[in-house]
Design an enzyme around this catalytic site. Structure first.
Site, mmCIF file in Angstrom:
data_model
loop_
_atom_site.group_PDB
_atom_site.id
_atom_site.type_symbol
_atom_site.label_atom_id
_atom_site.label_comp_id
_atom_site.label_asym_id
_atom_site.label_seq_id
_atom_site.Cartn_x
_atom_site.Cartn_y
_atom_site.Cartn_z
ATOM 1 C CG LEU A 49 -1.821 -1.225 1.354
ATOM 2 C CD1 LEU A 49 -2.858 -0.994 2.446
ATOM 3 C CD2 LEU A 49 -2.510 -1.565 0.035
ATOM 4 N N GLY A 94 0.941 -5.121 1.502
ATOM 5 C CA GLY A 94 -0.082 -5.123 0.454
ATOM 6 C C GLY A 94 0.361 -5.875 -0.793
ATOM 7 C CG ASN A 118 6.396 -5.540 5.876
ATOM 8 O OD1 ASN A 118 5.315 -5.524 5.312
ATOM 9 N ND2 ASN A 118 7.325 -4.632 5.647
ATOM 10 C CD GLU A 119 0.705 -5.602 6.836
ATOM 11 O OE1 GLU A 119 1.416 -6.592 7.104
ATOM 12 O OE2 GLU A 119 0.027 -5.525 5.795
#
Ligand SMILES: CCCCCCCCC/C=C/C(=O)SCCNC(=O)CCNC(=O)[C@H](O)C(C)(C)COP(=O)(O)OP(=O)(O)OC[C@H]1O[C@@H](n2cnc3c(N)ncnc32)[C@H](O)[C@@H]1OP(=O)(O)O
Length: 243
Positions: A49, A94, A118-119
């Site tokens: 994203l 994303g 990996n947020e």
């Protein structure tokens, strides 16, 4: 379908919209039965994203952005077409979700081409539907570790955990994706499509039943000072790495 949004194929609102329109066109053209999604950006499948769509933006913009993210996911995940990912670069967050939404993933064997959600490393969290798709793919325990630790799996680990289906030399990614496509297209469309729907619909329905609430949650979460601060720190880190 070759994604081209330099420099890193980040999923900006404009790019998401372009992808959506292209997909819709292909879906509506009955001469197409399958698509291979790959990247035109060397070494990067998609950086995920677009952080600039969620950093320093007003709530209305964030809401519009999140709706487009949901829309693209639903469209790819439930597509009637056979969707194969020819993953020729790194695919965090994303980018990983997009890969996971394909029916089959072929990853190029380059240690730099890591894949994963990996947020947490950014100080944010993977939404429940990102999590569901990962759990569906690699199982509960592996997802539990991968999500909390924000694992980005290099190819050998990615294959071992099952986040991709095949790892091949870089120059064979496209040809492998094409031969996998031939195998999938050998199955009668209606039977394959109904079966895909049977398997995937419950996961998609969880979001479909609460799309607006999910948007509101996202906007509330991303607008928090602490989250904006985390995003700022992460973006600065990316800049420093460059300098
Ligand atoms: C309750 C509900 C809960 C909801 C909670 C919220 C849920 C949110 C879910 C989030 C999902 C995501 O996908 S979040 C995004 C996760 N993505 C990432 O972590 C990838 C970050 N990027 C990288 O690691 C690297 O850029 C990488 C892709 C490896 C490429 O490295 P390179 O050295 O080739 O290139 P760089 O110099 O780093 O990057 C080139 C330029 O692109 C920019 N750039 C890189 N990635 C970018 C990105 N994702 N968005 C915008 N811009 C990006 C850099 O800042 C640079 O900008 P300039 O300096 O101006 O040139």
């Amino acid at each position: 379908m070759k994604m081209r949004n330099p420099p890193v194929n980040s999923l900006s609102l404009e790019f998401l919209t372009e992808l959506l329109i292209s997909l819709e066109k292909l879906e509506n053209d009955k001469t197409f039965r399958g698509i291979i999604i790959t990247s035109d950006c060397p070494g990067i499948f998609s950086a995920g994203l677009d952080l600039l769509e969620m950093y320093g933006r007003d709530p209305a913009h964030c809401a519009e952005y999140w709706k487009a993210v949901q829309e693209l996911w639903l469209r790819v995940y439930l597509s009637n077409l056979v969707v194969i990912g020819a993953i020729n670069g790194i695919s965090p967050a994303g980018g990983c979700l997009l890969s996971l939404s394909c029916d089959y993933r072929v990853l190029a064997n380059n240690p730099k081409y890591a894949i994963g959600l990996n947020e947490t490393l950014l100080g944010i969290i993977a939404p429940f539907w990102f999590k569901d798709v990962l759990v569906n793919t690699i199982g509960h325990r592996a997802a539990e570790r991968a999500l909390q630790l924000g694992f980005l799996f290099p190819p050998s680990d990615a294959l071992q955990v099952g986040i991709v289906d095949q790892v091949v030399p870089e120059d064979q990614v496209q040809s492998t994706a094409r031969s996998v496509m031939a195998q999938w297209l050998a199955i009668p469309d209606h039977a394959r499509q109904l079966t895909k729907n049977l398997v995937r619909k419950p996961t998609a329905d969880r979001l479909l039943q609460q799309r607006d609430a999910d948007i509101q949650n996202f906007v509330r979460f991303i607008s928090r000072d602490s989250i904006q601060k985390s995003l700022h720190v992460y973006l600065e880190k990316l800049k420093q790495k460059k300098g």
